[in-house]
Scaffold this active site. Structure first.
Site, short mmCIF file in Angstrom:
data_model
loop_
_atom_site.label_atom_id
_atom_site.label_comp_id
_atom_site.label_asym_id
_atom_site.label_seq_id
_atom_site.Cartn_x
_atom_site.Cartn_y
_atom_site.Cartn_z
N ASP A 78 0.86 -1.19 0.00
CA ASP A 78 0.00 0.00 0.00
C ASP A 78 0.90 1.24 0.00
O ASP A 78 1.70 1.43 0.92
CB ASP A 78 -0.85 -0.05 1.29
CG ASP A 78 -2.18 0.65 1.14
OD1 ASP A 78 -2.20 1.75 0.55
OD2 ASP A 78 -3.19 0.12 1.65
N ASP B 98 -2.96 4.70 -2.22
CA ASP B 98 -3.90 5.38 -1.33
C ASP B 98 -4.27 6.78 -1.84
O ASP B 98 -3.37 7.57 -2.16
CB ASP B 98 -3.23 5.50 0.05
CG ASP B 98 -4.19 5.95 1.13
OD1 ASP B 98 -5.18 5.23 1.36
OD2 ASP B 98 -3.96 7.01 1.73
N HIS C 230 -10.87 -2.38 4.64
CA HIS C 230 -10.56 -1.87 5.98
C HIS C 230 -11.24 -0.53 6.28
O HIS C 230 -11.16 -0.06 7.40
CB HIS C 230 -9.05 -1.73 6.12
CG HIS C 230 -8.51 -0.68 5.20
ND1 HIS C 230 -8.50 -0.82 3.83
CD2 HIS C 230 -8.02 0.55 5.45
CE1 HIS C 230 -8.02 0.27 3.29
NE2 HIS C 230 -7.71 1.13 4.24
O1 TEU Z 1 -8.98 6.23 2.48
C1 TEU Z 1 -9.36 7.45 1.88
C2 TEU Z 1 -10.77 7.72 2.00
O2 TEU Z 1 -11.38 8.17 1.06
C3 TEU Z 1 -11.38 7.41 3.32
O3 TEU Z 1 -11.10 8.43 4.18
C4 TEU Z 1 -12.81 7.16 3.21
O4 TEU Z 1 -13.50 8.34 2.88
C5 TEU Z 1 -13.33 6.67 4.52
O5 TEU Z 1 -12.46 5.69 5.02
C6 TEU Z 1 -14.70 6.07 4.36
O6 TEU Z 1 -15.11 5.54 5.58
C7 TEU Z 1 -7.63 5.93 2.50
C8 TEU Z 1 -7.39 4.70 3.34
O7 TEU Z 1 -8.02 3.60 2.74
C9 TEU Z 1 -7.83 4.96 4.73
O8 TEU Z 1 -7.73 3.83 5.55
C10 TEU Z 1 -6.97 6.07 5.28
O9 TEU Z 1 -7.42 6.41 6.56
C11 TEU Z 1 -7.01 7.31 4.39
O10 TEU Z 1 -6.84 6.99 3.02
C12 TEU Z 1 -5.89 8.24 4.74
O11 TEU Z 1 -4.67 7.70 4.33
#
Ligand code: TEU
Ligand code: CA
Length: 560
Positions: free
Chosen positions: A105, A207, A336
């Protein structure tokens, strides 16, 4: 396939079932309550036994864990809690020996505020690393409003006393956004990625890669994006220029796969990312499905009316059709960031949990696109549904709770919504057995184990021929043995049915009909042709008599 249609190029990653592991919650090898790389090594035979092709690990790099590894402080080192580089090398070798590829990731929209670059950048306005991040000087007045996902005030600008300026953080204040305008920063990213590819990994999930290009010099949010900041963040002016450079400099030189986490991608713009002729990324995943049924996305509040099945079907259909001739899609029902698929899209009551988990597995593995299957869903693990905010570990839930509380909002409503969609529901430790802490750890787990582990666990399911786990294995095998499920064209039927998802997968001379009952009632499908005499190949009940039993899934071979 008709002749004027460009035939889809075959690629290993198009045929793959990707198994996503949240390392923190998979297996703890040393009793500190936190899953780790040696825990994954211990379970390599289990992973192999599933029949998956690729493993994607959530971030494993050094991190102070403000957001569980999505805040990286050193991109070339392994997080202390997860182990060492030697552990990593052993893990990678163990996967490759078993014919499994490994995808990591890449979190480069932002770094941790504890990264060396940021520690330097905030020393002075003329520090050489200053331009690795985005700043707004105090003398220029208040910066224009930018929304942050994880900030207690929802504010993406944080004031830095030393240099009298604000820095941008679309996520938490410990996740400052990196400045891709700076060619030096871009070169750093390419070097990091080369480092890992040269070690032999097989790809990256990227990400929030859609957010890397910012609208410098930060204008007021245009009218059309008010209330839709995600879309705005995803349409930065240099985004595609950067992705093409990234591809040219690094990605094109390796046989790897790339998948964008694509908030803000739409069926109108997604081909700009994944049309192979543009040379950017291989795949992207969208949020249209997970966004269903919300009343307020930013505050994670659910609508009392639930989600609409007709919309659900329409979204899958339109996203599939975009990739009919170009690009390639992704299929998933959980990860997740989302709740457990059986709790969100199936029915996790004791009566229907297993059957609906199997139905959803049938659905995922009969769709066209690369399949992303979230660990634990193969057991039919369910949401934990915390009553108490103190049980949550996720910064998103904790800070939204603070924000809603400071606004005098309805906290009961918030807590109810979180039982359905909070991210920690999908992050509880993997349920290996009925021994203490589900066999995940001998210590105190970092996040509570779901109390239903005595009933739902891998050990029990190994012994049961008809378990959700064994169904998943058989379903993967079935997909692999029937290539039509991978490259075959999809046609959709009965869009008006409130109960059944019906579609065919077809290619030269073969056609499979898939019928999925998404309800706890008996249902019939109206597909417009006679399929009663078709051959029953696969499903989650013993047989099929023309009516679909609650949550029944069937795969039929049809002859026309
Ligand atoms: O997620 C980005 C994102 O769009 C999330 O914030 C989403 O809106 C939210 O989880 C919905 O419930 C990525 C990763 O997958 C996430 O785990 C991280 O927290 C985030 O980026 C920041 O890196
Ligand atoms: Ca550990």
């Amino acid at each position: 396939m008709n002749n004027n249609q460009k035939s889809i190029e075959r690629k290993w990653w198009k045929e793959a079932v990707v198994y996503q592991i949240y390392p923190r919650s998979f297996k703890d090898s040393n009793g500190d309550g936190i899953g780790d790389l040696r825990g994954i090594i211990e379970k390599l035979d289990y992973i192999e036994s599933l029949g998956v092709d690729v493993v994607w690990l959530n971030p494993i790099f050094s991190s102070p864990n403000d957001d569980n590894g999505y805040d990286v402080s050193d991109y070339r080192a392994i997080m202390d809690e997860f182990g060492t580089m030697a552990d990593f090398d052993e893990l990678l070798a163990g996967m490759h020996q078993r014919g499994i590829k490994l995808v990591l990731d890449l979190v480069v929209n932002h770094s941790s505020d504890e990264h060396f670059w940021f520690r330097e950048a905030k020393k002075s306005r003329d520090n050489p690393y200053r331009d690795y991040y985005h700043w707004w000087n105090e003398e220029d007045g208040k910066p224009p409003k930018r929304w942050s996902f994880f900030d207690v005030n929802g504010d993406a600008w944080k004031f830095d006393e030393t240099t009298k300026s604000y820095y941008l953080h679309i996520f938490s204040e410990k996740q400052p956004d990196l400045n891709w305008e700076n060619p030096k920063l871009r070169q750093e990213v390419y070097d990091i990625v080369k480092f890992w590819f040269d070690k032999g990994i097989d790809g990256f999930r990227m990400d929030v890669i859609t957010f890397i290009s910012k609208d410098l010099p930060f204008r007021e949010l245009p009218e059309k994006y008010q209330g839709n900041f995600v879309q705005y963040y995803a349409e930065g002016p240099h985004l595609h220029e950067y992705l093409q450079e990234f591809n040219r400099e690094v990605l094109s030189k390796y046989d790897i796969m790339t998948v964008a986490e694509g908030p803000g991608t739409t069926t109108e713009n997604v081909l700009d990312f994944v049309d192979e002729d543009r040379r950017e990324l291989n795949m992207s995943y969208h949020f249209d499905i997970s966004n269903l049924g919300h009343k307020d996305l930013a505050k994670k509040l659910m609508s009392p009316d639930g989600w609409n099945f007709l919309e659900f079907k329409e979204i899958f259909k339109k996203w599939d059709e975009v990739f009919a001739e170009k690009g390639w899609g992704t299929v998933y029902l959980g990860n997740h960031d989302f709740p457990r698929m059986v709790s969100r899209w199936g029915n996790d009551s004791p009566e229907f949990r297993e059957i609906s988990a199997k139905m959803l597995t049938t659905f995922l593995l009969t769709m066209r696109g690369t399949i992303y299957y979230y660990f634990g869903d193969e057991l039919g693990m369910t949401n934990i549904r915390f009553d108490n905010i103190a049980d949550y570990r996720d910064i998103m839930t904790i800070n939204l709770h603070k924000l809603i509380s400071s606004e005098g909002g309805d906290l009961d409503e918030f807590m109810e919504s979180q039982k359905l969609i909070a991210r920690d529901n999908g992050r509880t430790p993997f349920q290996w057995s009925d021994s203490e802490n589900a066999g995940f750890t001998s210590g105190t787990p970092w996040l509570k184990v779901n109390p239903n582990y005595p009933e739902i666990n891998a050990e029990a399911q190994e012994k049961d021929e008809n378990s959700v786990l064994n169904y998943f294995r058989k379903m993967i095998r079935f997909r692999k043995e029937n290539e039509v499920l991978i490259y075959g064209k999809t046609e959709y039927f009965d869009p008006e049915s409130e109960s059944v998802f019906a579609y065919t997968r077809g290619s030269e001379g073969r056609k499979l009909l898939i019928l999925l009952n998404f309800t706890d009632q008996i249902a019939t499908a109206n597909v417009g042709f006679d399929y009663q005499s078709a051959k029953y190949l696969f499903g989650n009940y013993e047989s099929f008599d023309g009516n679909l039993k609650p949550f029944q899934s069937v795969i039929l071979e049809i002859y026309e």
